[in-house]
Design a protein around this motif. Structure first.
Motif: not given
Length: 114
Positions: A68-79
């Motif tokens: 799991i990862s996250r781009d806080n600037a874009k408010n996107i979470v990935y799996l």
């Protein structure tokens, strides 16, 4: 907060998929974002989550295979899901927590065939 999940599909055993979940609306102060899944006839179960500081947690069943990862600037979470197994077949839901509230996306279907 609105959550839009994407990236599901059908793969064979051992394959990979990457799920994405974009948050929109009042995203300020979202703390934890995560993924849950629900297989047919089963209860929804937690898969993984990540704090806004980047700390991650995984269910035992996916540890070492999912990231799991996250781009806080874009408010996107990935799996990122690797080495997929038939038992990973489920509808995957993203979740966001803000203060005491919990928000859910619409779900994206992952099917793993043997």
């Amino acid at each position: 907060v609105q959550l839009q999940a994407s990236g599901g599909g059908s793969v064979q055993t051992g394959g990979s998929l990457r799920l994405s979940c974009a948050a929109s609306g009042s995203t300020f102060r979202i703390s934890i974002m995560g993924w849950y899944r629900q297989a047919p006839g089963k209860q929804r179960e937690w898969v993984a989550d990540i704090t806004n500081g980047g700390n991650t947690n995984y269910a035992d069943s996916v540890t070492g295979r999912f990231t799991i990862s996250r781009d806080n600037a874009k408010n996107i979470v990935y799996l990122q899901m690797n080495s997929l197994k038939p038992e990973d077949t489920a509808t995957y839901y993203c979740n966001a927590r803000k203060y005491r509230d919990s928000y859910w996306g619409q779900g994206t279907l992952v099917t793993v065939s043997s």
